[in-house]
Design a protein around this motif. Structure first.
Motif, PDB file in Angstrom:
ATOM      1  N   LYS A   1       0.784  -1.088  -0.082  1.00  0.00           N
ATOM      2  CA  LYS A   1      -0.026   0.024  -0.049  1.00  0.00           C
ATOM      3  C   LYS A   1       0.801   1.414   0.078  1.00  0.00           C
ATOM      4  O   LYS A   1       1.920   1.261   0.623  1.00  0.00           O
ATOM      5  N   GLY A   2       0.465   2.190  -0.882  1.00  0.00           N
ATOM      6  CA  GLY A   2       1.194   3.478  -0.886  1.00  0.00           C
ATOM      7  C   GLY A   2       2.405   3.630  -1.918  1.00  0.00           C
ATOM      8  O   GLY A   2       3.141   4.508  -1.911  1.00  0.00           O
ATOM      9  N   ASP A   3       2.460   2.420  -2.781  1.00  0.00           N
ATOM     10  CA  ASP A   3       3.345   2.321  -3.841  1.00  0.00           C
ATOM     11  C   ASP A   3       2.844   2.303  -5.105  1.00  0.00           C
ATOM     12  O   ASP A   3       1.725   2.030  -5.329  1.00  0.00           O
ATOM     13  N   LEU A   4       3.425   3.115  -6.018  1.00  0.00           N
ATOM     14  CA  LEU A   4       3.147   2.926  -7.460  1.00  0.00           C
ATOM     15  C   LEU A   4       3.988   1.980  -8.003  1.00  0.00           C
ATOM     16  O   LEU A   4       5.238   2.129  -7.909  1.00  0.00           O
ATOM     17  N   ILE A   5       3.485   1.300  -9.132  1.00  0.00           N
ATOM     18  CA  ILE A   5       4.435   0.326  -9.882  1.00  0.00           C
ATOM     19  C   ILE A   5       3.817   0.460 -11.386  1.00  0.00           C
ATOM     20  O   ILE A   5       2.611   0.538 -11.705  1.00  0.00           O
ATOM     21  N   ILE A   6       4.670   1.020 -12.210  1.00  0.00           N
ATOM     22  CA  ILE A   6       4.414   1.280 -13.908  1.00  0.00           C
ATOM     23  C   ILE A   6       4.590  -0.256 -14.506  1.00  0.00           C
ATOM     24  O   ILE A   6       5.352  -1.096 -14.235  1.00  0.00           O
ATOM     25  N   THR A   7       3.624  -0.219 -15.269  1.00  0.00           N
ATOM     26  CA  THR A   7       3.589  -1.535 -16.326  1.00  0.00           C
ATOM     27  C   THR A   7       2.902  -1.071 -17.310  1.00  0.00           C
ATOM     28  O   THR A   7       2.164   0.168 -17.272  1.00  0.00           O
TER      29      THR A   7
ATOM     30  N   ALA B   1      -0.532  -2.134  -3.839  1.00  0.00           N
ATOM     31  CA  ALA B   1      -0.039  -1.023  -4.614  1.00  0.00           C
ATOM     32  C   ALA B   1      -0.909  -0.700  -5.629  1.00  0.00           C
ATOM     33  O   ALA B   1      -1.860  -1.268  -6.111  1.00  0.00           O
ATOM     34  N   VAL B   2      -0.417   0.365  -6.496  1.00  0.00           N
ATOM     35  CA  VAL B   2      -1.577   1.011  -7.479  1.00  0.00           C
ATOM     36  C   VAL B   2      -0.671   0.797  -8.862  1.00  0.00           C
ATOM     37  O   VAL B   2       0.474   1.136  -9.089  1.00  0.00           O
ATOM     38  N   PRO B   3      -1.485  -0.044  -9.788  1.00  0.00           N
ATOM     39  CA  PRO B   3      -0.653  -0.108 -11.241  1.00  0.00           C
ATOM     40  C   PRO B   3      -0.911   1.389 -11.864  1.00  0.00           C
ATOM     41  O   PRO B   3      -1.735   2.106 -11.924  1.00  0.00           O
TER      42      PRO B   3
ATOM     43  N   SER C   1      -1.406  14.949 -14.250  1.00  0.00           N
ATOM     44  CA  SER C   1      -2.010  14.235 -15.214  1.00  0.00           C
ATOM     45  C   SER C   1      -2.041  14.684 -16.618  1.00  0.00           C
ATOM     46  O   SER C   1      -2.535  14.122 -17.443  1.00  0.00           O
ATOM     47  N   SER C   2      -1.840  16.007 -16.669  1.00  0.00           N
ATOM     48  CA  SER C   2      -1.832  16.762 -18.086  1.00  0.00           C
ATOM     49  C   SER C   2      -0.747  16.365 -18.514  1.00  0.00           C
ATOM     50  O   SER C   2      -0.481  16.575 -20.103  1.00  0.00           O
ATOM     51  N   ILE C   3       0.565  15.925 -18.124  1.00  0.00           N
ATOM     52  CA  ILE C   3       1.890  15.637 -18.652  1.00  0.00           C
ATOM     53  C   ILE C   3       1.500  14.408 -19.232  1.00  0.00           C
ATOM     54  O   ILE C   3       2.128  14.082 -20.611  1.00  0.00           O
ATOM     55  N   TYR C   4       1.118  13.357 -18.308  1.00  0.00           N
ATOM     56  CA  TYR C   4       0.702  12.056 -18.865  1.00  0.00           C
ATOM     57  C   TYR C   4      -0.455  11.421 -17.983  1.00  0.00           C
ATOM     58  O   TYR C   4      -0.339  11.533 -16.978  1.00  0.00           O
ATOM     59  N   PRO C   5      -1.547  10.440 -18.705  1.00  0.00           N
ATOM     60  CA  PRO C   5      -2.467   9.993 -17.899  1.00  0.00           C
ATOM     61  C   PRO C   5      -2.190   9.211 -16.755  1.00  0.00           C
ATOM     62  O   PRO C   5      -1.318   8.450 -16.703  1.00  0.00           O
ATOM     63  N   LEU C   6      -2.656   9.500 -15.556  1.00  0.00           N
ATOM     64  CA  LEU C   6      -2.199   8.920 -14.227  1.00  0.00           C
ATOM     65  C   LEU C   6      -3.281   8.342 -13.398  1.00  0.00           C
ATOM     66  O   LEU C   6      -4.455   8.688 -13.960  1.00  0.00           O
ATOM     67  N   PRO C   7      -3.436   7.535 -12.798  1.00  0.00           N
ATOM     68  CA  PRO C   7      -4.463   6.980 -11.879  1.00  0.00           C
ATOM     69  C   PRO C   7      -5.180   7.926 -11.215  1.00  0.00           C
ATOM     70  O   PRO C   7      -4.491   8.924 -11.010  1.00  0.00           O
ATOM     71  N   ASP C   8      -6.302   7.591 -10.634  1.00  0.00           N
ATOM     72  CA  ASP C   8      -7.143   8.587  -9.892  1.00  0.00           C
ATOM     73  C   ASP C   8      -6.168   9.343  -8.972  1.00  0.00           C
ATOM     74  O   ASP C   8      -5.359   8.657  -8.273  1.00  0.00           O
ATOM     75  N   LYS C   9      -6.492  10.633  -8.809  1.00  0.00           N
ATOM     76  CA  LYS C   9      -5.754  11.438  -7.715  1.00  0.00           C
ATOM     77  C   LYS C   9      -5.766  10.947  -6.313  1.00  0.00           C
ATOM     78  O   LYS C   9      -4.740  10.872  -5.844  1.00  0.00           O
TER      79      LYS C   9
ATOM     80  N   ALA D   1       1.488   8.570  -2.401  1.00  0.00           N
ATOM     81  CA  ALA D   1       2.055   7.289  -2.807  1.00  0.00           C
ATOM     82  C   ALA D   1       3.389   7.355  -3.392  1.00  0.00           C
ATOM     83  O   ALA D   1       3.718   8.596  -4.072  1.00  0.00           O
ATOM     84  N   LYS D   2       4.050   6.472  -3.483  1.00  0.00           N
ATOM     85  CA  LYS D   2       5.592   6.749  -4.084  1.00  0.00           C
ATOM     86  C   LYS D   2       5.768   5.768  -5.054  1.00  0.00           C
ATOM     87  O   LYS D   2       5.377   4.624  -4.951  1.00  0.00           O
TER      88      LYS D   2
END
Ligand SMILES: Cc1ncc(COP(=O)(O)O)c(C=O)c1O
Length: 388
Positions: free
Chosen positions: A74-80, A97-99, A128-136, A142-143
């Motif tokens: 929890k509290g982590d972001l992982i890119i895929t 974590a949040v994808p 998220s205007s730079i690149y689409p991100l998950p819900d605020k 989150a890190k």
């Protein structure tokens, strides 16, 4: 019927060896882990060029165990990427974590380096205007911790760039090599291209068992020890001491015996997959379909031979023609992960990842296995060219 993947032909080739080895396991009385599994791990590590191999119960477990070992939660972001098999992102969410999705390249189906850079900047600037991100709300405090890069359909992602970015940003990289066992990238084998690599031995994979199985590869001794502990409920120095939470992630000895027999013929099968892919790519050059692009310095394991139709209607018509001719085919993947109901809570919009959407509407895969004969490949090419 021409199957998408013909496991029976392979079985006919190795039947007596498989029976011998499976009976040996049955006679041994050691069915989960044990010397057969350990011997296989040593061979696999040597094959891919990694110091450690930690075999496990599936490719999904390999990814999940790796995230647990890296302390992801929890509290982590992982890119895929959103254009992959569900499990790649599922395991991220299962840890709590949040994808964070990053789009793929149209020609390789693998993570786009430009989009990866943009996504990292967007996370850092919380914009998220730079690149689409998950819900605020999901991003609050989150890190960003790591990246799972996928070697889709057997082709390694661009690891030089991915590892360089990760190092700069203090992120770990996991190679999802579920589909790419045997592939190579600049003289290194898939399974050795990132800090941790995970593969799958699902029967249809390039190296497949006769049940579920998987493996994790890494060079770091401490990480390998942690992974071995996570594999058995976070076991400590003995069976009834648990120092962390883990899973039941062991490989069984029958699957190890099957895999050992299949590893003996793997290089020959790998070459035959190249033969099939080259034949298709030559035959489909003028077909109007986009055939797979293999960047210089790479070899694909050709888990799938996937082509791109000019639009969704052409795909539908092609699939209909293949079905009518009794030629196996499949669409990997018809729904990009950010469009899956299970990930609707992330709050992405469909067109946040236009290349993934483009591909999910147009790709389809045709028979690919090492035992395809010229007449069979000719038939596939002919049916695809009819009416296109
Ligand atoms: C890209 C990818 N990741 C992960 C997995 C999960 O592997 P398994 O089915 O062995 O759990 C697969 C399997 O299909 C896959 O293709």
């Amino acid at each position: 019927m021409l199957p998408l993947i013909d496991l029976k032909k392979q079985y006919q080739r190795i039947e007596s060896r498989i029976k011998e080895e499976v009976i040996r396991v049955l006679d041994s009385g050691q069915y989960v882990m044990g010397p057969k599994v350990q011997a296989l791990e040593e061979r696999l590590a040597q094959y891919v060029g990694a110091k450690h191999c930690i075999s496990c119960a599936s490719g999904t477990d390999a990814l999940f165990m790796s995230l647990i070992a890296k302390g992801v939660g929890k509290g982590d972001l992982i890119i895929t990427t959103p254009f992959t098999f569900f499990a790649t992102a599922e395991v991220i969410a299962l840890t709590g974590a949040v994808p964070v999705f990053v789009d793929v390249e149209k020609d390789t189906f693998n993570i786009s380096i430009e989009s990866l850079k943009l996504a990292i900047r967007a996370i850092k600037e919380n914009d998220s205007s730079i690149y689409p991100l998950p819900d605020k709300a999901l991003r609050e405090n989150a890190k960003l911790k790591g990246i799972i890069a996928v070697d889709l359909f057997g082709l390694p992602a661009e690891y030089d760039a991915i590892n360089e970015i990760a190092e700069l940003e203090g992120l770990f990289v996991i190679e999802d090599a579920a589909q790419s066992f045997g592939a190579s990238y600049r003289d290194k084998k898939a399974g050795s291209l990132a800090e941790i690599a995970c593969t799958s031995f699902f029967p249809a994979k390039p190296l497949g068992a006769y049940g579920d199985g998987g493996a994790i590869f890494c060079d770091d001794d401490e990480l390998a020890e942690t992974l071995r502990s996570v594999r058995v409920h976070g076991q400590g120095s003995n069976k009834y001491e648990n120092v962390r939470l883990g899973v039941t992630g062991r490989l069984d000895a029958i699957q190890a015996a099957v895999l050992a027999v299949k590893l003996d013929i793997f290089d020959d099968e790998f070459e035959n997959r190249q033969r099939v892919a080259n034949y298709y790519s030559n035959g489909l050059k003028e077909s109007g379909f986009i055939v797979p692009v293999i960047p210089g310095g790479c070899k694909s394991a050709w888990a799938q031979y996937t082509i791109i139709a000019s639009n969704n209607d052409v795909r539908k018509q092609s699939v209909d023609r293949l079905n009518k001719a009794k030629i196996g085919n499949s669409v990997y993947y018809p729904i990009a992960l950010h469009d899956q109901k299970a990930f609707s809570y992330l709050g992405y919009k469909s067109l946040d990842f236009p290349v993934s959407i483009f591909l999910s509407e147009r790709v389809f895969s045709v028979p690919m296995h090492p035992y395809l004969e010229v007449a069979e490949m000719e038939q596939v090419i002919e049916v695809l060219q009819e009416g296109n």
